[in-house]
Design an enzyme around this catalytic site. Sequence first.
Site, short mmCIF file in Angstrom:
data_model
loop_
_atom_site.label_atom_id
_atom_site.label_comp_id
_atom_site.label_asym_id
_atom_site.label_seq_id
_atom_site.Cartn_x
_atom_site.Cartn_y
_atom_site.Cartn_z
N CYS A 1 5.78 -0.15 7.59
CA CYS A 1 5.40 0.98 6.75
C CYS A 1 6.61 1.39 5.92
O CYS A 1 7.72 1.44 6.45
CB CYS A 1 4.95 2.14 7.64
SG CYS A 1 4.48 3.61 6.72
N LEU A 2 6.38 1.67 4.64
CA LEU A 2 7.50 2.08 3.77
C LEU A 2 8.17 3.36 4.28
O LEU A 2 9.33 3.60 3.97
CB LEU A 2 7.00 2.30 2.33
CG LEU A 2 6.49 1.06 1.60
CD1 LEU A 2 5.92 1.45 0.25
CD2 LEU A 2 7.59 0.01 1.45
N HIS B 1 -4.56 1.00 7.52
CA HIS B 1 -3.24 1.62 7.56
C HIS B 1 -3.15 2.80 6.58
O HIS B 1 -2.70 3.90 6.94
CB HIS B 1 -2.19 0.55 7.23
CG HIS B 1 -0.77 1.02 7.23
ND1 HIS B 1 0.15 0.60 8.15
CD2 HIS B 1 -0.11 1.87 6.41
CE1 HIS B 1 1.32 1.19 7.91
NE2 HIS B 1 1.19 1.96 6.85
N GLU B 2 -3.62 2.59 5.35
CA GLU B 2 -3.50 3.65 4.33
C GLU B 2 -4.44 4.82 4.62
O GLU B 2 -4.08 5.97 4.42
CB GLU B 2 -3.77 3.08 2.92
CG GLU B 2 -2.79 2.00 2.46
CD GLU B 2 -1.33 2.34 2.70
OE1 GLU B 2 -0.95 3.53 2.59
OE2 GLU B 2 -0.55 1.43 3.02
N HIS C 1 -2.95 7.05 7.08
CA HIS C 1 -1.95 7.94 6.47
C HIS C 1 -2.59 9.24 5.97
O HIS C 1 -2.01 10.31 6.08
CB HIS C 1 -1.28 7.27 5.27
CG HIS C 1 -0.04 6.49 5.58
ND1 HIS C 1 1.07 7.06 6.15
CD2 HIS C 1 0.27 5.18 5.37
CE1 HIS C 1 2.01 6.13 6.28
NE2 HIS C 1 1.56 4.98 5.82
N GLN D 1 3.02 9.83 1.42
CA GLN D 1 4.30 9.13 1.49
C GLN D 1 5.22 9.46 0.31
O GLN D 1 6.40 9.08 0.32
CB GLN D 1 4.08 7.61 1.52
CG GLN D 1 3.44 7.15 2.81
CD GLN D 1 3.32 5.65 2.84
OE1 GLN D 1 2.37 5.08 2.29
NE2 GLN D 1 4.30 4.98 3.42
N GLY E 1 0.84 -1.19 0.00
CA GLY E 1 0.00 0.00 0.00
C GLY E 1 0.87 1.24 0.00
O GLY E 1 2.01 1.20 0.47
NI NI Z 1 2.49 3.13 5.77
#
Ligand code: NI
Length: 176
Positions: free
Chosen positions: A98-99, A140-141, A144, A56, A51
């Site tokens: 998380c990236l 999660h997304e 964000h 991000q 995701g």
């Molecule tokens: Ni994330």
Amino acid sequence: METKLLIYPIVKLGNPVLETEAADVTEFDTPELHKLIEDMFESMYAAKGVGLAAPQIGISRKIAVIDISVGENPDDKLVIINPKIIHKEGKQSGEEGCLSIPGFREQVSRAKRTIVQAQDVNGELFEKTSEDLLARAFQHEIDHLHGKLYIKHISALKRDLIKRKVRKLAKAGEWA
Ligand code: NI
């Protein structure tokens, strides 16, 4: 027309864009929006994520892409714009990463099932029911897009430990 895909660098913990409420998308079906979404998928696949939310890549708008098959199944490609969780039920606990916080993973408790309402690239409203990993990815997304990272869901002790390690990495020039 130039249609080359762009791989954006991923913004990391410490950048305020990750902790800022993103703006609603108000213009749909524009070449710019289509291109951004394709670039977001490309950037997510390059980073091997399931995701990616627009903040991000430094773009504070309510857009996220998800693909829990990591590019294996085209039917799993999902785009959610201005999404809302309209129903949550049950509980699941599992490891999350998380990236934007590479190298760290923690147990996070989430709802087991969700119904998400969102707009697609054309502005059409749709609803998507999901459970388990996909429900986790949605939660999660969508977090964000509200400036909330998964570490907000863990204990203050664990969160501070991650932040301390990240500050150390940043000092050493290993967190850019
Ligand atoms: Ni994330």
